[in-house]
Design an enzyme around this catalytic site. Structure first.
Site, short mmCIF file in Angstrom:
data_model
loop_
_atom_site.label_atom_id
_atom_site.label_comp_id
_atom_site.label_asym_id
_atom_site.label_seq_id
_atom_site.Cartn_x
_atom_site.Cartn_y
_atom_site.Cartn_z
N GLY A 227 -8.09 -1.33 -7.30
CA GLY A 227 -8.72 -0.10 -7.87
C GLY A 227 -7.79 0.50 -8.43
O GLY A 227 -8.28 1.42 -9.61
N SER B 54 -3.41 6.56 -3.79
CA SER B 54 -3.20 7.97 -3.22
C SER B 54 -2.71 7.98 -1.94
O SER B 54 -2.03 8.78 -1.41
CB SER B 54 -4.45 8.65 -3.30
OG SER B 54 -5.38 7.76 -2.78
N GLU C 207 1.37 -5.85 -7.52
CA GLU C 207 1.27 -5.57 -5.84
C GLU C 207 1.28 -6.92 -5.32
O GLU C 207 2.06 -7.19 -4.18
CB GLU C 207 -0.02 -5.01 -5.48
CG GLU C 207 -0.06 -3.76 -6.00
CD GLU C 207 -1.52 -2.93 -5.69
OE1 GLU C 207 -1.48 -1.65 -5.67
OE2 GLU C 207 -2.64 -3.47 -5.72
N GLY D 230 -1.87 0.27 0.12
CA GLY D 230 -3.16 0.74 0.31
C GLY D 230 -4.12 -0.61 0.27
O GLY D 230 -3.60 -1.55 -0.17
C1 5RP Z 1 -4.14 0.02 -6.55
C2 5RP Z 1 -4.74 -0.57 -5.07
C3 5RP Z 1 -4.61 0.41 -4.12
O1 5RP Z 1 -3.88 0.34 -2.91
C4 5RP Z 1 -6.24 0.70 -4.04
O2 5RP Z 1 -6.86 1.18 -4.86
C5 5RP Z 1 -6.23 1.89 -2.76
O3 5RP Z 1 -5.98 3.08 -3.15
P1 5RP Z 1 -6.14 4.45 -2.64
O4 5RP Z 1 -5.11 4.50 -1.50
O5 5RP Z 1 -5.94 5.46 -3.67
O6 5RP Z 1 -7.54 4.57 -1.92
O7 5RP Z 1 -4.72 -1.62 -4.92
O8 5RP Z 1 -4.07 -1.23 -7.42
#
Ligand code: 5RP
Length: 219
Positions: A96, A30, A103, A82
């Site tokens: 997450g 997000s 990534e 993120g």
């Molecule tokens: C996805 C990630 C995201 O960077 C992490 O979950 C953070 O997400 P958000 O910006 O929605 O808090 O690692 O695999």
């Protein structure tokens, strides 16, 4: 400011780190969605992006930003993404959004990892957020047993298949005081595709959204 406003703040601030004329590494989540929206405002000044997930690719393309295959790109000055947690050394827990493998690949291609996060993500020691581990389905129980032996409590993320066709185990109860050592240990287990500890590919800069504005941490 709400958490969403803090995410938008750092998403916009990250545009200053984009190198004109380059291809940009783009993460997932997000906060990154806010960055992609801001990046679309300067899309004529970049060649395009390498993306870490199908979701980010779709958003980039919908906004008219060219997405390159990672294999077509040799140089990536920055990767912007993120984190679920970041410590005071720039080590992170990620995954997450289940995109941890791609990534980590794009982060490894890049010269610098710029992390964008709201202040709730900054921790003294990683591990309060359950650690995602992407596993090949056949090795699910083997890897789960090993994670239990490390003191963690793995839980299969229900209904989730990664972009690579694998499963995610979310591991709670770990106190990750040596992120580099734990990353190296779990990474070498057969059946593990990627562990969500980013220590080898830690952030060099973190743009942290706070009520007082963007706080820049350098590691
Ligand atoms: C996805 C990630 C995201 O960077 C992490 O979950 C953070 O997400 P958000 O910006 O929605 O808090 O690692 O695999």
């Amino acid at each position: 400011m709400t958490q969403d406003e803090l995410k938008a703040l750092v998403g916009r601030a990250a545009v200053d780190y984009v190198v004109p004329g380059s291809v940009v590494g783009v993460g997932t989540g997000s906060t990154v969605n806010c960055f992609i929206d801001a990046l679309s405002q300067i899309k004529d000044r970049i060649r395009g992006a390498v993306s870490s997930s199908v979701k980010s690719t779709e958003r980039l393309q919908a906004l008219g930003i060219r997405v390159f295959d990672a294999n077509e790109v040799e140089s990536l000055p920055v990767y912007i993404d993120g984190a679920d947690e970041i410590d005071h050394g720039g080590n992170m827990i990620k995954g997450g959004g289940a995109a941890l493998t791609r990534e980590k690949i794009v982060a490894d291609m890049a010269e610098r990892f710029i992390c964008i996060a709201d202040e709730s993500k900054l921790v003294d020691v990683l591990g309060r957020f359950p650690l995602p581990v992407e596993v090949i389905p056949m090795a699910r129980e083997l890897v789960a047993r090993r994670l239990r032996a490390l003191g963690g409590e793995p839980k299969l993320r229900a209904g989730v298949t990664t972009d690579n066709g694998n499963l995610i185990l979310d591991v709670s109860g770990l106190h990750i005081s040596n992120p580099a050592a734990m990353e190296a240990e779990i990474t070498q287990w057969p059946g593990v595709v990627t562990v969500g500890i980013f220590a080898r590919n830690r952030a060099r800069v973190c743009l942290l959204g706070t009520a007082q504005g963007v706080r820049t941490l350098e590691f």
